[in-house]
Design a protein around this motif. Structure first.
Motif, PDB file in Angstrom:
ATOM      1  N   TRP A   1      37.166 -14.928  -4.435  1.00  0.00           N
ATOM      2  CA  TRP A   1      36.086 -14.351  -3.629  1.00  0.00           C
ATOM      3  C   TRP A   1      35.323 -13.370  -4.514  1.00  0.00           C
ATOM      4  N   VAL A   2      34.001 -13.346  -4.385  1.00  0.00           N
ATOM      5  CA  VAL A   2      33.232 -12.268  -5.002  1.00  0.00           C
ATOM      6  C   VAL A   2      32.398 -11.606  -3.911  1.00  0.00           C
ATOM      7  N   VAL A   3      32.329 -10.297  -3.971  1.00  0.00           N
ATOM      8  CA  VAL A   3      31.594  -9.517  -2.975  1.00  0.00           C
ATOM      9  C   VAL A   3      30.775  -8.480  -3.723  1.00  0.00           C
ATOM     10  N   LYS A   4      29.520  -8.311  -3.337  1.00  0.00           N
ATOM     11  CA  LYS A   4      28.718  -7.257  -3.963  1.00  0.00           C
ATOM     12  C   LYS A   4      29.376  -5.909  -3.685  1.00  0.00           C
ATOM     13  N   SER A   5      29.577  -5.146  -4.723  1.00  0.00           N
ATOM     14  CA  SER A   5      30.228  -3.844  -4.555  1.00  0.00           C
ATOM     15  C   SER A   5      29.445  -2.980  -3.562  1.00  0.00           C
ATOM     16  N   ALA A   6      28.122  -3.136  -3.579  1.00  0.00           N
ATOM     17  CA  ALA A   6      27.285  -2.333  -2.699  1.00  0.00           C
ATOM     18  C   ALA A   6      27.525  -2.658  -1.227  1.00  0.00           C
ATOM     19  N   ASP A   7      28.107  -3.846  -0.965  1.00  0.00           N
ATOM     20  CA  ASP A   7      28.350  -4.251   0.416  1.00  0.00           C
ATOM     21  C   ASP A   7      29.677  -3.736   0.965  1.00  0.00           C
ATOM     22  N   ILE A   8      30.454  -3.094   0.109  1.00  0.00           N
ATOM     23  CA  ILE A   8      31.734  -2.566   0.568  1.00  0.00           C
ATOM     24  C   ILE A   8      31.529  -1.153   1.109  1.00  0.00           C
ATOM     25  N   VAL A   9      31.999  -0.932   2.330  1.00  0.00           N
ATOM     26  CA  VAL A   9      31.944   0.403   2.912  1.00  0.00           C
ATOM     27  C   VAL A   9      33.339   0.985   2.809  1.00  0.00           C
ATOM     28  N   ALA A  10      33.476   2.107   2.123  1.00  0.00           N
ATOM     29  CA  ALA A  10      34.799   2.667   1.859  1.00  0.00           C
ATOM     30  C   ALA A  10      35.011   3.957   2.629  1.00  0.00           C
ATOM     31  N   SER A  11      36.243   4.172   3.073  1.00  0.00           N
ATOM     32  CA  SER A  11      36.574   5.438   3.722  1.00  0.00           C
ATOM     33  C   SER A  11      36.546   6.540   2.671  1.00  0.00           C
ATOM     34  N   GLN A  12      36.315   7.743   3.107  1.00  0.00           N
ATOM     35  CA  GLN A  12      36.211   8.863   2.177  1.00  0.00           C
ATOM     36  C   GLN A  12      37.420   9.784   2.319  1.00  0.00           C
ATOM     37  N   GLU A  13      37.625  10.574   1.296  1.00  0.00           N
ATOM     38  CA  GLU A  13      38.723  11.548   1.304  1.00  0.00           C
ATOM     39  C   GLU A  13      38.685  12.409   2.576  1.00  0.00           C
ATOM     40  N   ALA A  14      37.481  12.753   2.974  1.00  0.00           N
ATOM     41  CA  ALA A  14      37.333  13.636   4.129  1.00  0.00           C
ATOM     42  C   ALA A  14      37.763  12.972   5.430  1.00  0.00           C
ATOM     43  N   ASP A  15      37.868  11.627   5.399  1.00  0.00           N
ATOM     44  CA  ASP A  15      38.263  10.917   6.627  1.00  0.00           C
ATOM     45  C   ASP A  15      39.761  10.975   6.873  1.00  0.00           C
ATOM     46  N   CYS A  16      40.532  11.357   5.861  1.00  0.00           N
ATOM     47  CA  CYS A  16      41.991  11.251   5.945  1.00  0.00           C
ATOM     48  C   CYS A  16      42.562  11.938   7.184  1.00  0.00           C
ATOM     49  N   GLU A  17      42.114  13.137   7.402  1.00  0.00           N
ATOM     50  CA  GLU A  17      42.701  13.929   8.494  1.00  0.00           C
ATOM     51  C   GLU A  17      42.570  13.216   9.828  1.00  0.00           C
ATOM     52  N   SER A  18      41.362  12.763  10.134  1.00  0.00           N
ATOM     53  CA  SER A  18      41.177  12.126  11.445  1.00  0.00           C
ATOM     54  C   SER A  18      41.656  10.676  11.451  1.00  0.00           C
ATOM     55  N   PHE A  19      41.647  10.027  10.298  1.00  0.00           N
ATOM     56  CA  PHE A  19      42.055   8.615  10.258  1.00  0.00           C
ATOM     57  C   PHE A  19      43.573   8.452  10.302  1.00  0.00           C
TER      58      PHE A  19
END
Lengths: 94, 252
Positions: free
Chosen positions: A52-70
């Protein structure tokens, strides 16, 4: 390298029955070319049966700041873990 | 250094084609336009070197003396090489390398497909492996023809120049001498004269799609199969064979 080149993430399934795993990234002009380069860059030693190849720009990543609530709220819910099941020995890819 | 066995001679020609083009492609290693293409080109080069080894190995086996594949690759001089001239031309710029690759790939796919039906089981088996590689090479080189032809003014100009320079070397791919006619008659060799119409149709369609004008067919060069080469082959061999010439019998 041309300004048109985009970054792609590459996922390879090493054999049937397993899932695709992220193996790295590469630059290409478009999806079709990215697939060919993935073949040439990441499967030179017969590593895969599917790419599989996916444009890197199309990946939505969680952020460090999300850790607490996630993730933190899950720490006190051990009953969600399937730790009490015994896996048959033949199952080696869980 | 020639051998009387006609199948061995034929195998050496095919090995020479693969070795010389493989060497030209290997010259790109670490000089590719960007990392991904550098690796891809090196892969293609390795496919050709592998192909050369299989054909030389079979030629050595048939020759009936104690020569090895290395003797064929490293200890013959220009006049003993029977590769088609198109393979020995310097790699040029990237457009030239890709245009040559495309013109050769279209031929190789058809050639190896046919050779799979050879009455000689070893040649047929080598072709079976090679045709899969060539199909992939063609996929890449055709893609680059369209990309360069429809790219910038510069890429278009460079590709057109390459096609013009190469065009006169393509008819040789469909010539047959007595050796090949005789082997084709026995079902051993490919009758390359029959491959030309399909090659022509395919190549012209791609050139049109890549906005290339078809070169005038007013010149052509041949002689590679008879050992009559361009000046470039000697330079290539001095590079390729240096180690065995300077240190005879060296192994590592």
């Amino acid at each position: 390298m041309s300004e048109h080149m985009q970054l792609f993430e590459v996922f390879i399934r090493s054999r049937r029955g397993l899932d695709h795993k992220h193996v790295g990234s590469l630059h290409a002009e478009a999806h079709a070319q990215a697939l060919e380069y993935a073949r040439d860059v990441y499967t030179r030693r017969s590593e895969g049966v599917s790419i599989w190849v996916v444009k890197s720009a199309d990946i939505v990543a969680s952020q460090e700041a999300d850790c607490e609530s996630f993730y933190d709220p899950l720490d006190d819910k051990p009953y969600r873990h399937a730790t009490h099941y015994q896996l048959p020995e033949e199952v080696d890819s869980m | 250094m020639s051998t009387d066995n006609p199948v061995s001679q034929y195998a050496v020609r095919l090995a020479d084609d693969a070795l010389i083009l493989g060497h030209r492609l290997s010259e790109w290693c670490s000089r590719g336009p960007f990392l991904e293409e550098d690796l891809a080109l090196s892969n293609v080069a390795l496919d050709y070197i592998g192909r050369a080894r299989m054909f030389y190995g079979y030629a050595a086996e048939l020759s009936g003396d104690d020569r090895s594949e290395d003797d064929f690759a490293f200890l013959r001089d220009c006049r003993d090489f029977g590769n088609l001239l198109i393979h020995e031309l310097p790699r040029g710029d990237f457009a030239f390398t890709m245009a040559r690759q495309y013109l050769v790939d279209v031929h190789s796919v058809a050639f190896m497909t046919d050779l799979q039906s050879s009455t000689d089981a070893t040649l047929a088996a080598i072709a079976g492996k090679a045709v899969k590689e060539s199909n992939y090479h063609l996929r890449r080189s055709r893609d680059w023809m369209l990309r360069l032809g429809g790219g910038t003014e510069e890429s278009h100009r460079r590709l057109q120049h390459a096609v013009d320079e190469l065009w006169g070397f393509t008819p040789e791919m469909f010539e047959m001498d007595e050796l090949e006619k005789s082997l084709a008659g026995q079902g051993v060799a490919v009758d390359v004269s029959r491959l030309q119409p399909a090659w022509d149709t395919e190549v012209r369609a791609t050139l049109a799609a890549a906005n290339m004008s078809i070169p005038e067919e007013d010149w052509q060069v041949s002689g590679g199969r008879q050992g009559k080469h361009t000046e470039w082959l000697g330079h290539l061999l001095s590079d390729l064979q240096f180690m065995q010439r300077a240190y005879p019998g060296l192994e590592w």
